[in-house]
Design an enzyme around this catalytic site. Structure first.
Site, PDB file in Angstrom:
ATOM      1  N   GLU A  45     -15.642   0.563  16.176  1.00  0.00           N
ATOM      2  CA  GLU A  45     -14.596  -0.119  17.333  1.00  0.00           C
ATOM      3  C   GLU A  45     -15.561  -1.156  18.116  1.00  0.00           C
ATOM      4  O   GLU A  45     -14.840  -2.319  18.578  1.00  0.00           O
ATOM      5  CB  GLU A  45     -13.976   0.938  18.072  1.00  0.00           C
ATOM      6  CG  GLU A  45     -12.990   1.903  17.399  1.00  0.00           C
ATOM      7  CD  GLU A  45     -11.565   0.955  16.849  1.00  0.00           C
ATOM      8  OE1 GLU A  45     -11.326  -0.004  17.829  1.00  0.00           O
ATOM      9  OE2 GLU A  45     -11.391   1.370  15.621  1.00  0.00           O
ATOM     10  N   CYS A 201       0.285 -10.344  10.532  1.00  0.00           N
ATOM     11  CA  CYS A 201       0.546 -10.803  11.743  1.00  0.00           C
ATOM     12  C   CYS A 201      -0.456 -11.576  12.315  1.00  0.00           C
ATOM     13  O   CYS A 201      -0.877 -11.174  13.273  1.00  0.00           O
ATOM     14  CB  CYS A 201       1.127  -9.794  12.521  1.00  0.00           C
ATOM     15  SG  CYS A 201       1.915 -10.651  14.173  1.00  0.00           S
ATOM     16  N   CYS A 208       5.183 -13.831   7.456  1.00  0.00           N
ATOM     17  CA  CYS A 208       6.324 -12.975   7.967  1.00  0.00           C
ATOM     18  C   CYS A 208       7.211 -12.293   6.977  1.00  0.00           C
ATOM     19  O   CYS A 208       7.825 -11.229   6.806  1.00  0.00           O
ATOM     20  CB  CYS A 208       7.059 -13.733   8.831  1.00  0.00           C
ATOM     21  SG  CYS A 208       6.415 -14.488  10.368  1.00  0.00           S
ATOM     22  N   CYS A 211       6.363  -8.741   6.061  1.00  0.00           N
ATOM     23  CA  CYS A 211       6.162  -7.864   7.211  1.00  0.00           C
ATOM     24  C   CYS A 211       7.471  -6.675   7.161  1.00  0.00           C
ATOM     25  O   CYS A 211       8.472  -7.303   7.096  1.00  0.00           O
ATOM     26  CB  CYS A 211       6.294  -8.823   8.416  1.00  0.00           C
ATOM     27  SG  CYS A 211       6.182  -7.680  10.077  1.00  0.00           S
ATOM     28  N   CYS A 217      12.121  -9.326  14.364  1.00  0.00           N
ATOM     29  CA  CYS A 217      10.949 -10.174  15.233  1.00  0.00           C
ATOM     30  C   CYS A 217      11.603 -11.150  15.729  1.00  0.00           C
ATOM     31  O   CYS A 217      12.197 -12.112  15.392  1.00  0.00           O
ATOM     32  CB  CYS A 217       9.705 -10.353  14.200  1.00  0.00           C
ATOM     33  SG  CYS A 217       8.642 -11.159  15.042  1.00  0.00           S
TER      34      CYS A 217
END
Length: 368
Positions: A45, A201, A208, A211, A217
């Site tokens: 991370e 994204c 898109c 997605c 959206c």
């Protein structure tokens, strides 16, 4: 432009669509997804902050080979940690990683405090979102994340106006992330949110049409995908200049200086830096009176997040130099020490040819 009212999806609908997409298209074989432990997830991370997965993977694997657990990392010298971080950038992450490992050993008996979001977020270099990701990914307990990928997904999906760094905007995004985060399959959900932002994204060219939230959206409906999230208000980036002294001795070694622990290239080793030739020459007169200057190499620019640094490498040769004090080091390019190097310095050392004061053939300017 037709206004589109942002609709908040029922959490079950959002979770089902996202996880169905993730099961088919998500990333399931990343190195830190194997043998999940708080330590491995934590290191990944931190490395992934502002850095792409493809860049991080080899660094993560080398890091794990040398520091397989938090005790090994805590027991290492900072120089060795920064050496393995060299080239990854944002070196404060490496310093904080080392500090946090020692805090875990000294204050938490070698165990990450994954039972408490506040305790995790209190470790050096770990904020609220990173703490949530570590807890969710390593324990499976519900914890909310809001990294850059998640912010991009949520701002586009709901047409959230304003720079996400503004407190009011950030509060809105945390509320949305809280609304959608499930109590089941939390490991997959948090990874799916990050994957959606990283692979579909995307910042530049979002896909898109693939997605699972295309029809819902706001940014897609308005044709304003590139408008969201709104960027941080920009200030003009200043430009600074520096001379970097490439001082070689007769053995071909190069003199390095360790930077202060905080600030630019904190804790890393760099070439001695000077504002102008007068100060560089004054330093040589005091410490290396026999030094012979050569023609400076071409100036090149190293870009930081908040300014540009124009670097002019100045080679010099010295036949004798008194023993260097603490904080200085004779670096042998033929047998390089395991120390952390500032990125442009690493490039200069790799380009330097032993026993010469000339720029290497093929290098009209030093490498960036």
């Amino acid at each position: 432009m037709t206004e589109t009212t942002p609709a908040i999806l029922p959490p079950e609908t959002f979770q089902r669509r996202l996880l169905e997409w993730f099961d088919v298209h998500g990333r399931h074989d990343l190195p830190w997804q194997q043998q999940r432990t708080p330590y491995r997830v934590w290191v990944s991370e931190i490395m992934l902050q502002q850095t792409q997965v493809t860049t991080v993977i080899p660094y993560f694997e080398r890091f794990m080979a040398r520091f397989p657990d938090v005790a090994a990392l805590a027991g290492a010298e900072q120089d060795e940690v920064l050496h393995l971080w060299t080239g990854l950038g944002y070196y404060a992450r490496g310093r904080n990683l080392h500090k946090a490992a020692r805090v875990v050993m000294d204050e938490h008996d070698g165990e990450f405090p994954v039972h408490s979001l506040d305790a995790m977020a209190g470790l050096p270099g770990i904020g609220r979102s990173t703490a949530g990701a570590i807890i969710a990914q390593s324990t499976g307990r519900r914890a909310v994340i809001l990294d850059g990928n998640v912010k991009r997904v949520l701002t586009r999906l709901h047409g959230v106006e304003g720079w996400p760094g503004r407190p009011a905007v950030e509060r809105r995004l945390w509320a949305l992330a809280e609304h959608y985060t499930p109590h089941q399959r939390v490991v997959d959900f948090t990874q799916a949110m990050m994957d959606l932002g990283a692979t579909l994204c995307r910042r530049g060219q979002p896909e898109c049409g693939r997605c699972p939230f295309e029809a819902d959206c706001v940014a897609n409906a308005r044709g304003e995908q590139k408008r969201f999230p709104e960027p941080k208000p920009r200030k003009a980036s200043p430009t600074r200049q520096t001379l970097m002294l490439l001082l070689q001795d007769e053995q071909g070694r190069v003199l390095l200086q360790q930077r202060p622990s905080s600030g630019l290239w904190g804790g890393l080793w760099s070439l001695p830096q000077f504002d102008d030739m007068a100060s560089l020459q004054a330093w040589l007169d005091q410490h290396a009176g026999t030094a012979e200057l050569a023609t400076a190499w071409a100036t090149f620019t190293h870009v930081f997040s908040h300014f540009r640094l124009e670097i002019t490498p100045q080679p010099a040769r010295v036949t004798r130099l008194d023993s260097v004090a603490e904080g200085w080091h004779w670096y042998d390019p033929a047998e390089p020490a395991s120390i952390g190097l500032a990125a442009p310095v690493k490039g200069l050392l790799e380009a330097l040819q032993p026993f010469t004061l000339s720029a290497p053939a093929g290098h009209a300017s030093a490498p960036d």
